[in-house]
Design an enzyme around this catalytic site. Sequence first.
Site, PDB file in Angstrom:
ATOM      1  N   ILE A 230      41.669  31.512 -57.234  1.00 57.67           N
ATOM      2  CA  ILE A 230      40.269  31.204 -57.278  1.00 57.67           C
ATOM      3  C   ILE A 230      39.702  30.777 -55.938  1.00 57.67           C
ATOM      4  CG2 ILE A 230      38.565  29.830 -58.338  1.00 57.67           C
ATOM      5  CD1 ILE A 230      40.334  29.958 -60.845  1.00 57.67           C
ATOM      6  N   ASP A 231      40.478  29.971 -55.208  1.00 61.50           N
ATOM      7  CA  ASP A 231      40.114  29.424 -53.748  1.00 61.50           C
ATOM      8  C   ASP A 231      40.087  30.471 -52.746  1.00 61.50           C
ATOM      9  OD1 ASP A 231      39.255  27.211 -52.454  1.00 61.50           O
ATOM     10  OD2 ASP A 231      41.206  26.402 -51.959  1.00 61.50           O
ATOM     11  N   ASP A 232      40.843  31.357 -52.730  1.00 59.19           N
ATOM     12  CA  ASP A 232      40.844  32.350 -51.620  1.00 59.19           C
ATOM     13  C   ASP A 232      39.849  33.204 -52.025  1.00 59.19           C
ATOM     14  OD1 ASP A 232      43.347  32.769 -49.652  1.00 59.19           O
ATOM     15  OD2 ASP A 232      43.964  31.694 -51.352  1.00 59.19           O
TER      16      ASP A 232
ATOM     17  N   HIS B 231      34.228  25.087 -53.336  1.00 55.59           N
ATOM     18  CA  HIS B 231      34.420  26.370 -52.661  1.00 55.59           C
ATOM     19  C   HIS B 231      33.681  27.499 -53.470  1.00 55.59           C
ATOM     20  CE1 HIS B 231      37.807  24.733 -49.954  1.00 55.59           C
ATOM     21  NE2 HIS B 231      36.604  24.541 -49.495  1.00 55.59           N
TER      22      HIS B 231
END
Length: 655
Positions: free
Chosen positions: A398-400, A474
Amino acid sequence: MTATTDGSTGALPPRAASATETDPTPAAFEAARGATQRATAYLLSRQDAQGWWKGDLETNVTMDAEDLLLRQFLGIRDEKTTQAAGLFIRGEQREDGTWATFFGGPGDLSATIEAYVALRMAGDAPDAEHMAKASAWIRDKGGIAAARVFTRIWLALFGWWKWDDLPQLPPELIYFPKWFPLNIYDFGCWARQTIVPLTVVSAKRPVRPAPFALDELHTDARDPNPAKPLAPVASWDGVFQRLDKALHAYHKVAVPGLRRMAMRSAARWIIERQENDGCWGGIQPPAVYSVIALHLLGYDLDHPVLREGLASLDRFAIWREDGARMIEACQSPVWDTCLATIALADAGLPADHPALVKAADWMLAEEITRPGDWSVRRPQLPPGGWAFEFHNDNYPDIDDTAEVVLALRRVQHPDPRRVDGAVGRAVRWNLGMQSKNGAWGAFDVDNTSPFPNRLPFCDFGEVIDPPSADVTAHVVEMLAYEGLSHDPRTRRGIEWLLAEQEANGAWFGRWGVNYIYGTGSVVPALAAAGLPGSHPAIRRAVSWLESVQNDDGGWGEDLRSYVDTKWVARGESTASQTGWALLALLAAGERESKATERGVAWLAETQLADGSWDEPYFTGTGFPWDFSINYHLYRQVFPLTALGRYVHGTGHGRS
């Protein structure tokens, strides 16, 4: 010197007084602009011809030691590899004979044991001064018996420890339904990829001939594992200790047919998750244990699965100029590339610059459009997103995905429809991966079971993937950038972030060290989502950042902040952490404050002649405290992003 909870000592840098606002001086601005130009040129020079960036991912010597142990177990250890690994491991030893898990950190028992064994394999004599120091320290800390479970598993492979004295996890775990406690999907993705092959190893209990004895690493070689009383039966520890005893009893009476079937099912599960490059999940530990498990089940080393698996591990090796060989635990090209793209765009590189377009092309080609393990809990959610590594299609994160979207939107791509399609799929997937509390974890939805962390088997690092402030921030920032600030799902994420703020004004950092990272992630997200700089949460964050600025103008935080509150936001100034603090201050509207000017000046003054920064300190985390990371590109991308936003007068890279 200040004592820490683990008994080590470290100097705590003094804090400066709170800053006051003032107009930026022309000299400070010119210094920042010059530093931005030099950093831009340096980062552009590091781009691969295919469009990606990748810095070294430095962890600790257990990666190198376990690589040698794997090769010894498989019978493929060669002298060149052994001596190169020995050279690296030897160079990482501390003055007291120990090995730490991060630069400047205290000695770590398990890392020291594994490093010692690896050096014995490299031919270092146990009575050599550096080895005798290490073994004496190991005995003083309780010997092998006090090491973590994974270290003792490696030793059990050679008879240096008894399998009966290790916690047990049966391969029949593979059959637990997803609603049942301790099913494999209750574990975080990195843990389940490791645990499934280890259930096979635990059931097989192999022992290879030991090349030497390790009696010197026991407090008493005649009684290497002295009995310990069980915790009270009414406590969680007591319950799970007794469960482990029951699993040991089950091992002796397991139905042979069921056990064979379970191991075959585990092997099928493992093979189905092997990536195109031969690795598993793009990370070293699952790959190592998967190779061992499949080999124990009859796969020879020439089998394509094992041949490609071993080849993938070789690609994790970095050969240094002095002949030393360092093993990366993972590789981070997608993460590094999206962060580099953001940094360069925010530093003023034109949106249609060939380097940015090439980076966007590479990221678009890396989009994952097939379901993975995440779909177990979201079976109806269409795929779309990005992983961290070159190859990890089963585990996009999810972050990337959020950061790649933010990067792509900074590029003027010649095929905007292609970008819009990828971004649309990514936004839909990220929204679909929101946990029920309104926040986001890294890989899975609602991966919050309290049971996996309590297993005696799981005594090292995080084995679940609950939502975190940095990942949630993010995603919120990305959603705001996509015009979804007022979407109810975004507002739930914002509400969760506001509720998670610490009393001192900071946010905890799960994937970066620590409160500086969390705060540097959350404040820009809240500002992007429309919260004004005057919002109480943002004002508290600004006050906290000003109060913890170092006397030299930078910011730093030691990894010991995860276990000792005296270290919160305390540590030598680093380029990456100073960048994070500045990103928060700039987003809060503090461009003209004294704290911001001093932070920018520190970055300009400490920049090297080639436009880079030196940063030996570890500012990334795999598991808070237990597994620390030095991302070698962090020292470049975050300072450049902050300088770029300072020079161009924007908190989000948008005019």
